[in-house]
Scaffold this active site. Structure first.
Site, PDB file in Angstrom:
ATOM      1  N   VAL A 187       0.708  -1.390  -0.730  1.00 16.77           N
ATOM      2  CA  VAL A 187      -0.116   0.325   0.206  1.00 16.77           C
ATOM      3  C   VAL A 187       0.899   1.655   0.389  1.00 16.77           C
ATOM      4  O   VAL A 187       1.557   1.288   0.533  1.00 16.77           O
ATOM      5  CB  VAL A 187      -0.737   0.248   1.263  1.00 16.77           C
ATOM      6  CG1 VAL A 187      -2.159   1.017   1.753  1.00 16.77           C
ATOM      7  CG2 VAL A 187      -1.838  -1.114   1.295  1.00 16.77           C
TER       8      VAL A 187
ATOM      9  N   ALA B  28       4.496   3.977   2.536  1.00 15.02           N
ATOM     10  CA  ALA B  28       4.315   2.670   2.287  1.00 15.02           C
ATOM     11  C   ALA B  28       4.406   2.027   2.983  1.00 15.02           C
ATOM     12  O   ALA B  28       5.528   1.761   4.137  1.00 15.02           O
ATOM     13  CB  ALA B  28       4.867   2.771   0.570  1.00 15.02           C
ATOM     14  N   LYS B  29       4.092   0.128   3.014  1.00 12.26           N
ATOM     15  CA  LYS B  29       4.040  -0.298   3.901  1.00 12.26           C
ATOM     16  C   LYS B  29       4.131  -1.742   3.072  1.00 12.26           C
ATOM     17  O   LYS B  29       2.768  -1.429   1.755  1.00 12.26           O
ATOM     18  CB  LYS B  29       2.706   0.023   5.093  1.00 12.26           C
ATOM     19  CG  LYS B  29       3.354  -0.864   6.138  1.00 12.26           C
ATOM     20  CD  LYS B  29       4.633  -0.426   6.832  1.00 12.26           C
ATOM     21  CE  LYS B  29       5.025  -1.112   8.039  1.00 12.26           C
ATOM     22  NZ  LYS B  29       6.541  -0.434   8.658  1.00 12.26           N
ATOM     23  N   GLY B  30       4.152  -3.059   3.492  1.00  7.65           N
ATOM     24  CA  GLY B  30       3.443  -3.893   3.298  1.00  7.65           C
ATOM     25  C   GLY B  30       3.380  -4.851   3.797  1.00  7.65           C
ATOM     26  O   GLY B  30       4.086  -4.996   5.104  1.00  7.65           O
TER      27      GLY B  30
END
Ligand code: NAD
Length: 435
Positions: free
Chosen positions: A78, A123-125
């Site tokens: 995201v 962002a992050k995942g």
């Protein structure tokens, strides 16, 4: 916190427990922005823009397991906002990863980068998996396939992943190698938190905890507290918690009286030898059972008598039901989102100083920024330079947030949000809405 197990699915290799944490972390993240929106004079349109991720990618992908079978995994990347620069944020491997959790974490990255003034967005995942039950080969195949799935949206100038829970420098090396193969050139700047041999930065491994230690030092200065004779309790004994316990003791001189990991905690009011606790965890797999200490639960750890409490594991652990029992004077959030909004209010009313995640654990992304700059220039700094620059940035950020909170008579989280959300909204205004 009410934790309800809503779904329990078993497969040969994976026990996937879907836990419903109330409230949902994304709702918490949105409410934190709304909380400052009015004070900043933001209209509903801008609040809508700031609280919705720019891009969300969900991928379902197969991985060949060691016994030859095929297993399906789900992962997310995201990108919340890139108004101030390329997106930046870690990748988490955990059975409880969810899209809403990744959304919240991506948003917190945007505010974190703005709080410390580094030119990145958020962002992050994450991948839903049980990394502890997977072999190294399975983790490598899962990581490379996930990297391939998200390769269309990551890149040194687009979105730069880093380690998070249950991912490390080896995970980043696999992503860097996979991405480099895809683009046909060596691309170290696509991830940070890499091994030093592959373009990682000196000091990155412990930078989150070092930045947190600088914040605690400044907080104690602001409150005129003496670190000698002060104590700390740390929840989580991984990268952030383990290093924080060591640095708070070795560099700031605090006595660490309690630490914990996912199996539980230990307490010794006379002080724990963190290096020996570390050796004990390496030998037995847990901090529990450390000779001379009393075993306690993770819940009890949050309430032990100490000066500084560092929640450095999961989100949502300090809640309305336990905030009035937190005895620490200073809470430094090593983890992302460990305190729920109602608990923030209770702690503030009780005169506690909470150093919010977007400031307290921003040392990691700051050192990631250093690593990215070094990779792009192919010119590397010494550990002394890294730590000095980290100290400069964290000290300035702490004092900026502290001054704004004092000026507005609000808690430090609100102070940090007032600064960060304003910066991002101002960047959006300057760039304009395209077309
Ligand atoms: P890690 O995987 O190295 O360590 C996580 C630790 O938490 C382990 O000791 C694990 O045993 C413990 N843990 C897991 N479940 C737990 C539970 N239910 N109760 C208590 N302890 C539990 O992860 P990390 O990199 O140290 O990350 C910890 C937190 O810090 C996360 O919220 C992460 O988002 C945040 N964070 C990490 C970094 C970084 O640079 N690594 C930077 C900023 C924020």
């Amino acid at each position: 916190m009410a934790i309800k197990v809503t779904d329990l699915r078993r497969s040969v290799r994976q026990v996937r427990v879907v836990v419903m944490v109330s409230p949902n972390p994304y709702d918490v993240a949105v409410s934190q922005v709304r909380n400052v929106g009015e004070a900043l004079g933001l209209n509903e349109g801008m609040i809508g823009l700031l609280t919705r991720p720019k891009r969300e990618l969900t991928v379902h992908f197969p991985v060949r397991m060691d016994d030859g079978s095929l297993e399906m995994f789900t992962g997310y990347r995201v990108q919340h906002n890139n108004a101030r620069g390329p997106c930046k944020g870690g990748i988490r491997y955990h059975p409880q990863v969810s899209l809403d959790e990744v959304r919240a974490l991506s948003m917190w990255m945007t505010w974190k980068c703005a709080t410390v003034g580094i030119p990145f967005g958020g962002a992050k995942g994450g991948v839903i998996c049980s990394p502890k039950t997977m072999s190294r080969n399975e983790l490598e195949r899962m990581t490379r396939r996930f990297a391939t799935e998200i390769e269309t949206i990551i890149g040194p100038y687009e979105d730069i992943p880093a380690p998070d829970m249950y991912t490390d420098s080896q995970t980043m090396a696999w992503i860097m190698d996979t991405y480099s193969h895809k683009v046909g050139r060596v691309s170290p700047a696509v991830v940070t938190g890499k091994p030093i041999l592959l373009g990682g930065s000196e000091g990155r491994e412990e930078a989150t905890s070092r930045g947190l230690t600088y914040c605690v030092r400044e907080a104690m200065r602001a409150r005129k507290m003496d670190p000698a004779g002060s104590t700390a309790a740390v929840q989580g004994f991984g990268n952030v918690g383990g290093n924080a316990a060591r640095l708070l003791r070795d560099e700031l001189g605090l006595k660490v009286v309690a630490v914990s990991d996912s199996s539980g905690g230990i307490h010794d009011p006379s002080g724990l030898d963190i290096h020996k606790v570390d050796a004990h965890k390496k030998e037995t797999g847990s901090v529990k059972g450390f000779p001379g200490a009393t075993d306690i639960s993770n819940q009890e750890l949050l309430e032990v008598d100490c000066t500084v409490l560092v929640p450095a594991a999961l989100e949502g652990v300090i809640t309305a039901s336990n905030a009035d029992r937190v005895r620490a004077e200073i809470v430094a959030e090593g983890a992302n989102g460990p305190t729920l909004p109602e608990a923030d209010r209770i702690l503030f009313e009780r005169g506690k100083m909470l150093i919010p995640d977007i400031l307290a654990n921003a040392g990691g992304v700051t050192a990631s920024y250093f690593e990215w700059v070094q990779d792009l220039q192919y010119y590397f700094w010494s550990i002394t330079e890294v730590n000095q620059r980290l100290n400069d940035i964290m000290t300035a950020a702490f004092n900026r947030v502290h001054a704004r909170s004092a000026e507005k008579k609000v808690d430090m989280r609100t102070g940090a949000y007032l600064l960060a959300v304003h910066e991002v909204a101002a960047a959006i205004e300057l760039r304009g809405i395209y077309p």
